[in-house]
Each structure stands twice: as C-alpha cells, then as structure tokens.
Write a protein that holds these residues in place. Sequence first.
Motif, PDB file in Angstrom:
ATOM      1  N   VAL A  27       0.783  -1.119  -0.101  1.00  0.00           N
ATOM      2  CA  VAL A  27      -0.091   0.261  -0.001  1.00  0.00           C
ATOM      3  C   VAL A  27       0.784   1.387   0.021  1.00  0.00           C
ATOM      4  N   THR A  28       0.596   2.030  -0.908  1.00  0.00           N
ATOM      5  CA  THR A  28       1.314   3.424  -0.697  1.00  0.00           C
ATOM      6  C   THR A  28       0.383   4.570  -0.690  1.00  0.00           C
ATOM      7  N   ILE A  29       0.870   5.565  -0.087  1.00  0.00           N
ATOM      8  CA  ILE A  29       0.037   6.942   0.188  1.00  0.00           C
ATOM      9  C   ILE A  29       0.867   7.993  -0.035  1.00  0.00           C
ATOM     10  N   PHE A  30       0.203   8.932  -1.044  1.00  0.00           N
ATOM     11  CA  PHE A  30       0.864   9.964  -1.491  1.00  0.00           C
ATOM     12  C   PHE A  30      -0.059  11.148  -1.934  1.00  0.00           C
ATOM     13  N   PRO A  31       0.096  12.436  -2.009  1.00  0.00           N
ATOM     14  CA  PRO A  31       1.805  12.792  -1.778  1.00  0.00           C
ATOM     15  C   PRO A  31       1.896  12.785  -0.484  1.00  0.00           C
ATOM     16  N   LEU A  41      -2.995   3.928  -2.595  1.00  0.00           N
ATOM     17  CA  LEU A  41      -3.069   2.798  -3.681  1.00  0.00           C
ATOM     18  C   LEU A  41      -2.563   1.374  -3.147  1.00  0.00           C
ATOM     19  N   GLY A  42      -3.450   0.354  -4.016  1.00  0.00           N
ATOM     20  CA  GLY A  42      -2.918  -1.100  -3.164  1.00  0.00           C
ATOM     21  C   GLY A  42      -3.646  -1.747  -2.394  1.00  0.00           C
ATOM     22  N   LEU A  43      -4.870  -0.988  -2.141  1.00  0.00           N
ATOM     23  CA  LEU A  43      -5.805  -1.543  -1.176  1.00  0.00           C
ATOM     24  C   LEU A  43      -6.651  -2.796  -1.556  1.00  0.00           C
ATOM     25  N   LYS A  44      -7.348  -3.632  -1.094  1.00  0.00           N
ATOM     26  CA  LYS A  44      -8.071  -4.686  -1.387  1.00  0.00           C
ATOM     27  C   LYS A  44      -9.351  -4.043  -1.391  1.00  0.00           C
ATOM     28  N   LYS A  70     -11.661  -0.053  -6.997  1.00  0.00           N
ATOM     29  CA  LYS A  70     -10.475  -0.025  -7.782  1.00  0.00           C
ATOM     30  C   LYS A  70      -8.987   0.071  -7.152  1.00  0.00           C
ATOM     31  N   ASN A  71      -9.325  -0.591  -6.072  1.00  0.00           N
ATOM     32  CA  ASN A  71      -7.986  -0.809  -4.987  1.00  0.00           C
ATOM     33  C   ASN A  71      -7.252   0.509  -4.580  1.00  0.00           C
ATOM     34  N   ALA A  72      -8.345   1.570  -4.433  1.00  0.00           N
ATOM     35  CA  ALA A  72      -7.709   2.753  -4.081  1.00  0.00           C
ATOM     36  C   ALA A  72      -8.846   3.874  -3.343  1.00  0.00           C
ATOM     37  N   LEU A  73      -8.151   4.780  -2.765  1.00  0.00           N
ATOM     38  CA  LEU A  73      -8.951   5.748  -2.009  1.00  0.00           C
ATOM     39  C   LEU A  73      -8.555   7.154  -2.292  1.00  0.00           C
ATOM     40  N   ASN A  74      -9.068   8.010  -2.264  1.00  0.00           N
ATOM     41  CA  ASN A  74      -8.668   9.382  -2.026  1.00  0.00           C
ATOM     42  C   ASN A  74      -9.385  10.095  -0.896  1.00  0.00           C
ATOM     43  N   ILE A  75      -8.651  10.524   0.215  1.00  0.00           N
ATOM     44  CA  ILE A  75      -9.336  10.961   1.344  1.00  0.00           C
ATOM     45  C   ILE A  75      -8.887  12.900   1.281  1.00  0.00           C
ATOM     46  N   PRO A  76     -10.016  13.427   1.524  1.00  0.00           N
ATOM     47  CA  PRO A  76      -9.859  15.056   1.788  1.00  0.00           C
ATOM     48  C   PRO A  76      -9.322  15.248   3.209  1.00  0.00           C
ATOM     49  N   ILE A  77      -8.259  15.948   3.192  1.00  0.00           N
ATOM     50  CA  ILE A  77      -7.498  16.327   4.502  1.00  0.00           C
ATOM     51  C   ILE A  77      -7.327  17.657   4.668  1.00  0.00           C
ATOM     52  N   ALA A  78      -7.996  18.689   3.728  1.00  0.00           N
ATOM     53  CA  ALA A  78      -7.848  20.111   3.660  1.00  0.00           C
ATOM     54  C   ALA A  78      -8.246  20.663   5.170  1.00  0.00           C
ATOM     55  N   ASN A  79      -9.035  20.238   5.836  1.00  0.00           N
ATOM     56  CA  ASN A  79      -9.455  20.724   6.994  1.00  0.00           C
ATOM     57  C   ASN A  79      -8.495  20.506   8.401  1.00  0.00           C
ATOM     58  N   LEU A  80      -7.521  19.656   7.856  1.00  0.00           N
ATOM     59  CA  LEU A  80      -6.587  19.080   8.995  1.00  0.00           C
ATOM     60  C   LEU A  80      -5.457  20.049   9.180  1.00  0.00           C
ATOM     61  N   VAL A  95      -5.954  -5.006   7.194  1.00  0.00           N
ATOM     62  CA  VAL A  95      -5.947  -3.885   8.134  1.00  0.00           C
ATOM     63  C   VAL A  95      -4.702  -3.079   7.898  1.00  0.00           C
ATOM     64  N   ILE A  96      -4.741  -1.938   7.589  1.00  0.00           N
ATOM     65  CA  ILE A  96      -3.365  -1.164   6.932  1.00  0.00           C
ATOM     66  C   ILE A  96      -3.211   0.117   7.980  1.00  0.00           C
ATOM     67  N   GLN A  97      -1.944   0.602   8.532  1.00  0.00           N
ATOM     68  CA  GLN A  97      -1.912   1.614   9.180  1.00  0.00           C
ATOM     69  C   GLN A  97      -0.606   2.175   8.571  1.00  0.00           C
ATOM     70  N   LYS A  98      -0.766   3.546   8.140  1.00  0.00           N
ATOM     71  CA  LYS A  98       0.407   4.401   7.330  1.00  0.00           C
ATOM     72  C   LYS A  98       0.386   5.626   8.049  1.00  0.00           C
ATOM     73  N   LYS A  99       1.548   6.249   8.202  1.00  0.00           N
ATOM     74  CA  LYS A  99       1.625   7.705   8.698  1.00  0.00           C
ATOM     75  C   LYS A  99       1.790   8.565   7.190  1.00  0.00           C
ATOM     76  N   PHE A 100       1.336   9.997   7.648  1.00  0.00           N
ATOM     77  CA  PHE A 100       1.484  10.732   6.525  1.00  0.00           C
ATOM     78  C   PHE A 100       1.658  12.051   7.360  1.00  0.00           C
ATOM     79  N   TYR A 101       2.285  13.134   6.533  1.00  0.00           N
ATOM     80  CA  TYR A 101       2.518  14.255   6.934  1.00  0.00           C
ATOM     81  C   TYR A 101       1.501  15.183   6.308  1.00  0.00           C
ATOM     82  N   LYS A 102       0.860  16.162   6.883  1.00  0.00           N
ATOM     83  CA  LYS A 102      -0.106  17.173   6.628  1.00  0.00           C
ATOM     84  C   LYS A 102       0.914  18.536   6.504  1.00  0.00           C
TER      85      LYS A 102
END
Length: 103
Positions: A27-31, A41-44, A70-80, A95-102
Amino acid sequence: MNKKLILFALLVITLNNTGFSQSAEKVTIFPNPATSVINILGLKNTSQASIIITDIYGSTVINYKWEIKKNALNIPIANLNQGIYLLSIKSEEEVIQKKFYKK
C-alpha cells in the motif's frame, strides 16, 4: 513442543495466509507530505472499510465508513492542521496503518 508454542506458530501462519502482515507493504500513500488530499493505492476492494485518521496524541480527527473500489481511496484532508497523522484502514480483507504528514 509445548502447547503455547504450537498455538503461537498456528497464529503466525494464519496471519500470514490472510495477508494481514504483508498487505501493508504493498500500500502506498501520496503525496506525502500532503496539502488537501491523500491518495492510497494497493488496497483490497471491499464493500465497507473503516477509515480513521488520528493525530499524534491518538485523538480521532476523521472517521469514515467507505467502500473501496479500484484498489484505491482519495481522502480529503484540507481541514486538518499541519502535523503528523496515522491513517488506519480496517476491513474484513485487511488492516492497514500508514503515517503521513499534512503541510
């Protein structure tokens, strides 16, 4: 061999066969860092997944129940606020856990 060791070995084999221990690597998370949306991307595919984003203090800031297509998600995070977050995706398939920076 004692019974606890055999039970532990069966548990490890079961987890490996379900894909829980290996699917997070695919699973990849970008940007990352992100500003308004994170793409995963890469989700089941699943009919219902729990998507939870928590801040570094463990407080839930976003909580969704969505279908994954389609094995993908787009999550809005503008309010974070700017900072480090943990994305958790839980379904019957994975079960997936990933870190990201806003930014």
